[in-house]
Design an enzyme around this catalytic site. Sequence first.
Site, short mmCIF file in Angstrom:
data_model
loop_
_atom_site.label_atom_id
_atom_site.label_comp_id
_atom_site.label_asym_id
_atom_site.label_seq_id
_atom_site.Cartn_x
_atom_site.Cartn_y
_atom_site.Cartn_z
CB ILE A 140 14.47 28.70 -82.01
CG1 ILE A 140 13.48 29.50 -82.86
CG2 ILE A 140 14.39 29.09 -80.54
CD1 ILE A 140 12.03 29.12 -82.62
CG ASP A 141 14.55 30.99 -86.77
OD1 ASP A 141 13.66 30.33 -86.20
OD2 ASP A 141 14.46 32.21 -86.99
NE ARG A 176 -9.04 13.01 -85.83
CZ ARG A 176 -9.56 13.32 -84.64
NH1 ARG A 176 -8.76 13.52 -83.60
NH2 ARG A 176 -10.85 13.43 -84.49
NE ARG A 293 -9.69 17.00 -85.49
CZ ARG A 293 -10.59 16.46 -86.31
NH1 ARG A 293 -10.39 16.48 -87.62
NH2 ARG A 293 -11.69 15.90 -85.83
#
Length: 380
Positions: A140-141, A176, A293
């Site tokens: 996936i990298d 946020r 968050r």
Amino acid sequence: MASATKTNCIGILTSGGDCPGLNAAIRAVAKAAINEYDMTVIGIQDGFRGLVENRVIHIDAKMVSGILTTGGTILGTSRDKLHKMPMGGKTRDMTKVAVENVKKNHIDCLVCLGGGGTQKNAYRLHEEGGIDVMTLPKTIDNDVSGTDVTFGYDTARQIATDAIDRLHTTATSHHRVIVCEIMGHKTGWLTLSSGIAGGADVILIPELPYDFDVVKEYLLERRRRGSRFSIIAVAEGAIPKEEPAKANKKKKKAKVKENEDTATDVEPPNIVEEPIASKIARRLQELTGIDARVTSLGHVQRGGVPTAFDRWLCTRLGTKAAQLLAKGVYNVMVGYHAGICKPVKLEEVAGIRKEVEPNDPMIVSARLVGTCMGDKNPFA
Ligand code: F6P
């Protein structure tokens, strides 16, 4: 009708972290090898460990039917390396045992599906053990050199993009900052591409060390200009400007020699670390006073069904591998370049990490749409 081939028997193993597309690749290699070239196909379980322990299964066409769309790997995987394998509480070099088992199973070529580590391990097995190998670029990298793209990357990028989309709506509602941590090991391919696709406001990648003050000023300026939320896509390997030297420092590891007398103690398992996104969110909340968050996508990015592109890529790479095996082309990685699958010498790939260049067109595009890359404030 089966074609004449120079290869009678292949072994297939999957090694390193799993990813969507592994089964599609196993299926492609095996179907073509069995149906077209009449080869015997042996599956080795759990990567190089299974090879050392001689845990092998016979793969027939039925076994690889119906797995094109399934996540994970039917063979299982492990991160074990042949030359440093934990065995009975010690780390030992098991290369000789692996070589014996390849011979015992009459394997002409060992097909290894894996990322950067696997390219190195397969090459070492060829160089030190004299075994013929072939690799396919999986991770996936997307950090394997010698290929435009690795399989698994597209699926993980889609998952991360979907996550960023979802974070947008909740971040907007609550005004946020949400910091989303994305995998990628020491490179930023996954974060950069999903950050662009998801419209992240800030993208932090290992190749461009970030400056907290720059990010702080950017977030405050966005707020002053009326955008009361911000999404920060951060690569797990991203590093602040003040500590690149420390972060890049390589761990010193004991060298393991060939015989058991020189075996070293097994290292303790990885400590489950706090996501770096938490540290970043905490610091930015302190600096800006904006409610922050954190979401760490973690292994969600490696699960589930592969995208259409990954299924297609795996089928192209896997069938090309079978064609090359039939011709007796060994000790190569099958890479993908501008629409064409072709062999690349393993020595040109092993040990070379493909990183994002500072002037990569993706970075240029991100900056042109006003994304903060952590090193410069686009508003300044
Ligand atoms: O190499 C794939 C990868 O998912 C990286 O992005 C990540 O750093 C690593 O594997 C996680 O490894 P593990 O599954 O061993 O925790």
